[in-house]
Design an enzyme around this catalytic site. Structure first.
Site, mmCIF file in Angstrom:
data_model
loop_
_atom_site.group_PDB
_atom_site.id
_atom_site.type_symbol
_atom_site.label_atom_id
_atom_site.label_comp_id
_atom_site.label_asym_id
_atom_site.label_seq_id
_atom_site.Cartn_x
_atom_site.Cartn_y
_atom_site.Cartn_z
ATOM 1 N N LYS A 281 5.082 4.816 10.417
ATOM 2 C CA LYS A 281 4.174 5.918 10.031
ATOM 3 C C LYS A 281 4.969 7.188 9.744
ATOM 4 C CE LYS A 281 1.292 4.377 9.115
ATOM 5 N NZ LYS A 281 0.919 3.025 9.211
ATOM 6 N N GLU B 271 6.983 6.947 6.510
ATOM 7 C CA GLU B 271 6.154 6.950 5.310
ATOM 8 C C GLU B 271 5.731 8.342 4.873
ATOM 9 O OE1 GLU B 271 3.173 4.124 6.906
ATOM 10 O OE2 GLU B 271 3.234 3.297 4.904
ATOM 11 N N CYS C 171 0.305 0.291 -9.763
ATOM 12 C CA CYS C 171 -0.484 0.553 -10.971
ATOM 13 C C CYS C 171 -1.952 0.216 -10.762
ATOM 14 C CB CYS C 171 -0.002 -0.315 -12.128
ATOM 15 S SG CYS C 171 1.711 -0.061 -12.530
ATOM 16 N N TRP D 292 2.840 3.038 -11.755
ATOM 17 C CA TRP D 292 3.842 3.143 -10.695
ATOM 18 C C TRP D 292 5.081 2.459 -11.273
ATOM 19 C CZ3 TRP D 292 6.621 -0.100 -7.289
ATOM 20 C CH2 TRP D 292 7.084 0.516 -6.110
ATOM 21 N N ARG E 204 -3.615 4.650 -4.636
ATOM 22 C CA ARG E 204 -2.740 3.465 -4.692
ATOM 23 C C ARG E 204 -1.277 3.855 -4.928
ATOM 24 N NH1 ARG E 204 -5.523 -1.414 -6.299
ATOM 25 N NH2 ARG E 204 -3.783 -2.076 -7.582
ATOM 26 N N LYS F 114 -0.404 2.060 -2.283
ATOM 27 C CA LYS F 114 -1.340 1.547 -1.280
ATOM 28 C C LYS F 114 -1.416 0.030 -1.322
ATOM 29 C CE LYS F 114 -4.590 1.842 1.846
ATOM 30 N NZ LYS F 114 -4.108 2.092 3.207
ATOM 31 N N GLU G 243 5.468 0.114 14.456
ATOM 32 C CA GLU G 243 4.425 0.728 13.630
ATOM 33 C C GLU G 243 4.526 2.262 13.668
ATOM 34 O OE1 GLU G 243 2.565 -0.041 11.402
ATOM 35 O OE2 GLU G 243 0.984 1.450 11.337
ATOM 36 N N ASN H 254 -1.260 -4.062 -14.985
ATOM 37 C CA ASN H 254 -0.760 -3.966 -13.609
ATOM 38 C C ASN H 254 -0.044 -5.278 -13.342
ATOM 39 O OD1 ASN H 254 -0.443 -3.833 -10.843
ATOM 40 N ND2 ASN H 254 -2.602 -4.185 -10.380
ATOM 41 N N GLY H 255 1.220 -5.218 -12.897
ATOM 42 C CA GLY H 255 1.975 -6.447 -12.622
ATOM 43 C C GLY H 255 3.354 -6.366 -13.235
ATOM 44 N N HIS I 284 23.043 -1.877 23.454
ATOM 45 C CA HIS I 284 23.728 -2.807 22.552
ATOM 46 C C HIS I 284 23.983 -2.191 21.179
ATOM 47 C CE1 HIS I 284 23.299 -5.899 25.553
ATOM 48 N NE2 HIS I 284 22.021 -5.557 25.679
HETATM 49 C C1 F6R Z 1 1.837 1.158 5.985
HETATM 50 C C2 F6R Z 1 1.200 0.395 4.949
HETATM 51 C C3 F6R Z 1 1.917 -0.785 4.385
HETATM 52 C C4 F6R Z 1 0.931 -1.963 4.295
HETATM 53 C C5 F6R Z 1 1.589 -3.153 3.577
HETATM 54 C C6 F6R Z 1 0.672 -4.362 3.552
HETATM 55 O O1 F6R Z 1 1.089 2.266 6.352
HETATM 56 O O2 F6R Z 1 0.108 0.687 4.559
HETATM 57 O O3 F6R Z 1 3.032 -1.115 5.143
HETATM 58 O O4 F6R Z 1 0.537 -2.313 5.578
HETATM 59 O O5 F6R Z 1 1.918 -2.794 2.274
HETATM 60 O O6 F6R Z 1 -0.515 -4.069 2.896
HETATM 61 P P1 F6R Z 1 -1.788 -4.979 3.068
HETATM 62 O O7 F6R Z 1 -2.241 -4.865 4.478
HETATM 63 O O8 F6R Z 1 -2.777 -4.442 2.090
HETATM 64 O O9 F6R Z 1 -1.367 -6.392 2.762
#
Ligand code: F6R
Length: 603
Positions: free
Chosen positions: A480, A483, A2, A78, A31, A598, A476, A104-105, A499
């Protein structure tokens, strides 16, 4: 997650609040959200428009049913409590529609509050936790909105950043925060608020970061900030350097692609921010680093992966033990922390709820905290002892790219500071300096990855494997693809293949084998052969002068050579581009992946 915004101006200046609110909301779209709404005060009236789905739905609604006025609040939701719908969208109002709230929260005691309010004849309209806040403020309202909000907050458990307007106080907005970000933008003729700095940049560069348990009354020409006892407090006005250009697409189809392309510059800037004339200068961090007996690292998602890579690098080069954990696990596992531990908190946004709580555990145990963050003034930056800023500029795409590679540059610079042998540290720094140019060489060949993705974007299963740092970067890379391409992708240590994971392999599988550790080439060669024998296709990522995998893998992407422990900063660019082009080929929107936010400001 949010986002809230607000705008407060005088009628005489004739600035339409809804235009500004909608513009600010568009800058919070990144976000992640599923509905949006605004409330505008208009000559003793409170006009509300809300719409499920994209912000464009709300914009269309406002075009058809305009809301004229000079003061207002807005929200992108959200969904947490109740499905995405017009009714559950914010703003929420009290029974008589005099007071409107955006939030937000998460209000954790909302069930109890709802029952209590219902006993007092309140009829709820939505399934949200937020609606309780509007009714509670109304319950305490006696002609003073600031006081009513202050009293209502005493009954709330959980996290919040809220903005409240009231029909009877047409020139003000009251805001408050606990565990969710809230920033006030200051200007001569108007004031604004937002969940992060990006929406404010168009209107002002002077901002005030509101802290937990602070409440503020905003009018067109003043901002008064109070603590929960009602005492006025001074909050410094900070100038923000980020420019608008970096928050725009500049001709790229998506923010994600633009941000991938910005990496050589961002990596260079992050290096240069700490290295002058070949000398590393970490300022006051240097002393803290010298005393470190152990390093403990926390982060979530991509930031956690930067921590895993840091563990390999620090243990190898500096010979200091490192522990790394995801913040959401760390905070609940009764961790052992010593006062002489050096604690590293990694967070792009500096607002991730779990990361913040993990950081507060470090603090309680008396350990020193270094934050690696991208956002000046974020909660992580303000609550830590030292900060290393990643010089990535605003990262708008939900999937993190340039924030990650600059986090890596920061941990590598910290590694240099932890190395006792000066010559070794200098050698490492010299190699770090080359990484920006090397990353550019990969980006220059992005068409090769684009072509590969055009052939391989529809694979139902993609596995990433490697050993040591190559395993860490596989985590990582798999994230990606999950996501933005919604592919079932997993990462595992190549040695673990036999394994269990080998059972998943078949002709439908693509395996991305990252092979940037020369001492382990032979082991990876065997692993690739095992995979191929089960019918899977293999993309190998290795150094440009290594031909070892050319005959074993189906496709090989060569990257410039560097040290094994630094190679993730380069190899990841290949998998970022692969994920991006897969997503585009599938017709997804890589900037706004489904279900993701985000900035994860709630648990
Ligand atoms: C992946 C991504 C998330 C953030 C995670 C932590 O592409 O963006 O996995 O890395 O939510 O976010 P921050 O770095 O803002 O604490």
């Amino acid at each position: 997650m949010c986002g809230i915004v607000g705008f407060c101006s005088n009628k005489e200046d004739g600035v339409d609040a809804s235009t500004i609110l909608l513009d600010c909301l568009s800058k919070l779209e990144y976000r992640g959200y599923d509905s949006a709404g605004i409330a505008v005060l208009n000559d003793g009236d409170l006009l509300i428009r809300k719409a499920k789905g994209r912000l464009s739905n709300l914009i269309n609604l406002v075009e058809k049913q305009p809301v004229e006025g000079f003061v207002g609040i807005g929200h992108t939701r959200w969904a947490t409590h109740g499905e995405p719908s017009d009714i559950n969208s914010h703003p929420h109002t009290d029974v008589s529609n005099d007071i409107a709230v955006v939030h937000n929260g998460i209000i954790e005691n909302h069930v109890k509050l709802r029952a209590w309010l219902e006993k007092h004849n309140v009829k709820f309209r939505s399934e949200t936790d937020t609606e309780c806040i509007a009714h509670l403020i109304d319950f305490h309202y006696n002609g003073d909105l600031l006081l009513a909000v202050t009293e209502a907050l005493k009954r709330l458990e959980g996290s919040y950043a809220i903005a409240v307007v009231c029909k009877s106080e047409p020139n003000s907005i009251v805001v408050a925060r606990k565990d969710c970000p809230l920033i006030i933008g200051r200007s001569e003729k108007y004031n604004l608020l937002a969940s992060d700095v990006t929406p404010l940049l168009e209107y002002t560069r002077e901002v005030q970061y509101i802290d937990d348990n602070q409440i503020a009354k905003i009018t067109p020409t003043s901002v008064d900030i109070y603590d929960v006892e009602g005492s006025k407090i001074d909050v410094e006005i900070t100038h923000v350097d980020w420019d608008m250009q970096s928050a725009q697409k500049n001709g790229f189809e998506h923010f994600m692609l633009k941000e991938i392309f910005e990496q050589p510059y961002a990596i260079e800037q992050t290096f240069k921010a700490r290295v002058y004339a070949g000398k590393l200068d970490l300022g006051d961090i240097t002393e803290a680093v010298k005393k470190a007996k152990r390093v403990v690292i926390v982060g979530c998602g991509t930031a956690y992966h930067a921590g895993v890579i840091a563990r390999y690098a620090i243990e190898h080069y500096a010979r200091i033990p490192v522990e790394v954990d995801v913040a959401s696990e760390f905070r609940y596992r009764d961790p052992i922390i010593f006062e002489d531990d050096l604690c590293l908190v990694i967070s792009q946004s500096g607002e991730t709820a779990d990361t913040l709580q993990a950081m507060r555990i470090f603090k309680k145990k008396g350990a020193k905290i270094i934050a690696i963050t991208n956002v000046v003034g974020s909660t992580v930056s303000r609550e830590s002892d030292y900060v290393m800023y990643t010089q990535a500029g605003p990262e708008i795409a939900v999937a993190s790219t340039k924030a990650f590679t600059t986090q890596l540059m920061c941990v590598y610079l910290l590694t240099c500071a932890l190395i006792k042998d000066e010559t070794k540290a200098k050698e490492l720094m010299a190699e770090l300096e080359t990484l920006s140019t090397k990353s550019q060489l990969i980006i220059d060949r992005q068409k090769e990855i684009q072509r590969f993705a055009a052939r391989q974007f529809n694979k139902p299963k993609v596995f990433y494997f490697g050993r040591q740092s190559d395993f860490a970067i596989s985590l990582e890379s798999a994230l990606k693809l999950k996501e933005i391409n919604y592919t079932h992708s997993e990462a595992f240590a190549a040695g673990e293949l036999k394994h269990g994971p080998i059972a998943l392999l078949d002709e439908d599988t693509l395996v991305v084998a990252t092979c940037c550790n020369k001492t382990l080439y032979d082991k990876m060669d065997s692993n690739i052969k095992e995979v191929k024998a089960r019918g899977a296709k293999v993309l190998a990522i290795t150094y440009e002068n290594n031909k070892e995998f050319d005959t074993v893998a189906d496709t090989v992407f060569h990257i410039p050579e560097t040290d094994a422990y630094l190679s993730p900063i380069l190899s990841v660019i290949v998998t970022q581009l692969y994920a991006y082009y897969c997503s585009v080929n599938r017709g997804n929107d890589p900037d706004h992946p489904r279900n993701l936010a985000k900035s994860v400001t709630v648990e």
